[in-house]
Design a protein around this motif. Structure first.
Motif, PDB file in Angstrom:
ATOM      1  N   LEU A 107       0.822  -1.207   0.000  1.00  0.00           N
ATOM      2  CA  LEU A 107       0.000   0.000   0.000  1.00  0.00           C
ATOM      3  C   LEU A 107       0.859   1.262   0.000  1.00  0.00           C
ATOM      4  N   CYS A 108       1.942   1.239   0.766  1.00  0.00           N
ATOM      5  CA  CYS A 108       2.834   2.406   0.819  1.00  0.00           C
ATOM      6  C   CYS A 108       3.535   2.637  -0.517  1.00  0.00           C
ATOM      7  N   LEU A 111       1.096   4.286  -2.830  1.00  0.00           N
ATOM      8  CA  LEU A 111       0.930   5.693  -2.452  1.00  0.00           C
ATOM      9  C   LEU A 111       2.108   6.533  -2.937  1.00  0.00           C
ATOM     10  N   LEU A 128      -4.470   0.178  -5.413  1.00  0.00           N
ATOM     11  CA  LEU A 128      -4.303  -0.274  -4.026  1.00  0.00           C
ATOM     12  C   LEU A 128      -4.447  -1.790  -3.832  1.00  0.00           C
ATOM     13  N   PHE A 226      -5.954   4.146   3.582  1.00  0.00           N
ATOM     14  CA  PHE A 226      -4.974   4.668   2.633  1.00  0.00           C
ATOM     15  C   PHE A 226      -5.633   5.482   1.522  1.00  0.00           C
ATOM     16  N   SER A 227      -6.901   5.169   1.217  1.00  0.00           N
ATOM     17  CA  SER A 227      -7.559   5.896   0.132  1.00  0.00           C
ATOM     18  C   SER A 227      -7.731   7.380   0.460  1.00  0.00           C
ATOM     19  N   PHE A 229      -5.410   9.250   1.722  1.00  0.00           N
ATOM     20  CA  PHE A 229      -4.115   9.938   1.684  1.00  0.00           C
ATOM     21  C   PHE A 229      -3.866  10.662   0.367  1.00  0.00           C
TER      22      PHE A 229
END
Length: 230
Positions: A107-108, A111, A128, A226-227, A229
């Motif tokens: 995920l990171c 991003l 994602l 995370f969405s 961010f």
């Protein structure tokens, strides 16, 4: 005419299986990790549809029996997990931490790359769920407002790439423990990668199968966070 034949029951199955079997034959003959049978099947099937001017909708109708078998095939991944249950129990903490680490890393990375390449929100959330199984990934993308068809393609590409480079990556980083191999492969490249883990050994296959489930569940929870961010 081509649409009529491809929409016939089992014709799509015949095209798909023939392409896959040819891919397996090429891999066995040339012994190259780049010749992934699934990748070859996708290329050959796509080429056939383009050359015969057959629509994907017609092909999909004829290939439905394969789709029906996906669920029981996924359930069968529980068999090696059951056979390795005692080893799983002894390494439960390592498995959970390993899978969580793998999901967060995935995920990171999405991003970070989304920021670097200037992707918008819809494109970002589409990426994602790249490392989880298609059934879960489609639901995640739809819920977050991404492009579901693109997610499917990305998940398949991720799995094929993981299948191809898994052994090489483990060799480069000197990962020799079978549990660690299985967790790494399963959490990074879902079911397609798991087929490679099963080739490596029973333990690798079992741990990879478990990672598919855990990665899917954890991603569903964290993807929503995370969405926000981007």
């Amino acid at each position: 005419m081509a649409d009529f034949f491809c929409s016939s029951v089992f014709f799509g199955v015949l095209i798909s299986l023939s392409s896959y079997l040819l891919g397996m034959w090429l891999k066995a003959k040339l012994r190259s990790p780049l010749l992934n049978p699934l990748l070859i099947a996708i290329i050959l099937t796509s080429a056939f549809l383009l050359l015969s001017k057959t629509s994907y909708e017609s092909y999909s109708i004829g290939a439905k029996p394969i789709s029906y078998l996906l669920t029981p095939a996924t359930v069968c991944l529980a068999i090696p997990l059951y056979e390795q249950f005692e080893r799983l129990r002894k390494n439960a903490a390592a498995v959970v931490v390993g899978v969580i680490t793998g999901v967060i890393t995935s995920l990171c990375s999405v991003l970070l790359l989304s920021y670097l390449f200037g992707l918008d929100h819809a494109e970002y959330v589409t990426l994602l769920p790249k490392s989880i199984t298609t059934a879960i990934g489609m639901g995640v993308t739809e819920e977050l407002g991404g492009y579901v068809p693109l997610t499917v393609a990305i998940i398949i590409i991720t799995g094929i790439l993981g299948n191809i480079i898994a052994v090489g990556v483990c060799r480069i980083f000197r990962i020799t423990d079978p549990v660690a191999k299985g967790i790494a492969i399963g959490s990074a490249s879902h079911a397609i990668g798991t087929t490679k883990a099963m080739e490596l050994g029973e333990v690798e296959g079992a741990m990879s199968s478990l990672s598919i489930v855990l990665s899917g569940v954890i991603t569903v929870v964290l993807a929503g966070i995370f969405s926000r961010f981007l």
